[in-house]
Design an enzyme around this catalytic site. Sequence first.
Site, short mmCIF file in Angstrom:
data_model
loop_
_atom_site.label_atom_id
_atom_site.label_comp_id
_atom_site.label_asym_id
_atom_site.label_seq_id
_atom_site.Cartn_x
_atom_site.Cartn_y
_atom_site.Cartn_z
N CYS A 89 29.00 44.91 22.22
CA CYS A 89 28.72 44.37 23.55
C CYS A 89 29.87 44.65 24.51
O CYS A 89 31.04 44.49 24.16
CB CYS A 89 28.49 42.86 23.44
SG CYS A 89 28.29 42.04 25.04
N ASP A 368 35.70 36.79 52.25
CA ASP A 368 35.39 36.88 50.82
C ASP A 368 34.54 38.12 50.62
O ASP A 368 33.33 38.04 50.37
CB ASP A 368 34.66 35.61 50.37
CG ASP A 368 34.41 35.57 48.87
OD1 ASP A 368 34.89 36.48 48.15
OD2 ASP A 368 33.73 34.63 48.40
N CYS A 395 37.91 39.33 44.46
CA CYS A 395 37.58 39.45 43.04
C CYS A 395 38.16 40.73 42.44
O CYS A 395 38.05 40.94 41.24
CB CYS A 395 36.06 39.42 42.84
SG CYS A 395 35.18 40.74 43.67
#
Length: 442
Positions: A89, A368, A395
């Site tokens: 994964c 953002d 981010c």
Amino acid sequence: MQAEPKKSLVGVDYEVEVGPVAHGGHCIARTSDGQVLFVRHTLPGERVVARVTDGEEGARFLRADAVEVLEASKDRIEAPCPYAGPGRCGGCDWQHAKPGAQRRLKGEVVAEQLQRLAGLTPEEAGWDGTVLPAEGDKLPAGQVPQWRTRVQYAVDADGNAGLRRHRSHEVEPVEHCMIAAPGVSELGIEDRDWSGMASVEAIAATGSQDRMVILEPRPGARLPLVELDKPVSVMRVEEHDGGIHRVHGRAFVRERADGRTHRVGSGGFWQVHPMAADTLVKAVMQGLLPRKGDMALDLYCGVGLFAGALADRLGEKGAVLGIESGKRAVEDARHNLAAFDRVRIEQGKVETVLPRTGITEVDLIVLDPPRAGAGRKTVEHMSSLGARRIAYVACDPAALARDLGYFRDGGYRVRSLRVFDLFPMTHHMECVAILEPASKGR
């Protein structure tokens, strides 16, 4: 004469000493002849056998997995998840590292990006170098925070739900994702047959019992009758336009943050960690110190999380303008902020809409942006508005560092930086940088 095709090195093993962490969930090593390897499933200081997963002779770098650990780091643990490891994964990057070590690695990545792209030391950025865990996430090694309130499962040819392998379309079927929030796990997505579906996204709202699944059928496939273990709204991705349409239940979930409920439509952006929205609002407001009567901008405002937080604190004479490109997010933001007379939401790209507003002066700015950052042109425009303080929520530390360099060119400096580990087990993080005019002393 046609050039000879370069020889693939996929499957070749190298015994290497592992160097520093790099942005992207891997560490840097070099082969004996100096070729750079980006190695996953390892830690700085280890000696490993690295097997090439991508690259060819003469390439600038090769990608590899550590398939055997010859000398282990003291920060290494047995991965709690049975689906983690080479070729498995791709959802997590650091299952094999102690929680504190994961945060240190993320801190090293931020420091490296700041230095390389903005020429800033942690001290110059007003950062103490720590990466803060979210409330409730500080767990012993071997325990995994169940933080992921939105999980997109891929579906294999046999109808099994799973997660994509790293940099691959191949599906790793899973019986349970350890980082999925309880509200996602309780739906039982992994237990049923999803034949005909390409993907199934599960959403478990924070602060309400709202649950949603978004089904993406394969071309020509019929939608299944969805019977899960909890009540759930069902949406589908349309084949012809990629739009998301309601099949059953509400077309939104209700998320709770900063003391208010926010409607978030299917496909709309909301922070994935259940503590993220409150954590980021708190950091932004502590950094901006809004005053009654301020004029504020909320750029890339989504469904209005920061615009609402600002409006709450600016009083009746304050005003907030939000700009957001997503049509559905704008509808949600206008709904969520309907109680505030002096909040306006404009739809469109920030770089297009902001110049059109005619605004020449503001007190505060929150931005953002998506992972790519704001970019030079938008930063130049923001810098010209004379804001007392700017809060940049990021981010991606690389995009943040690049844009901080542009802000410096525009006369702003970083007053403080805080980094939050809101994506445990992965290489992702959230940063909140507070900027102020460089002419102002610390």
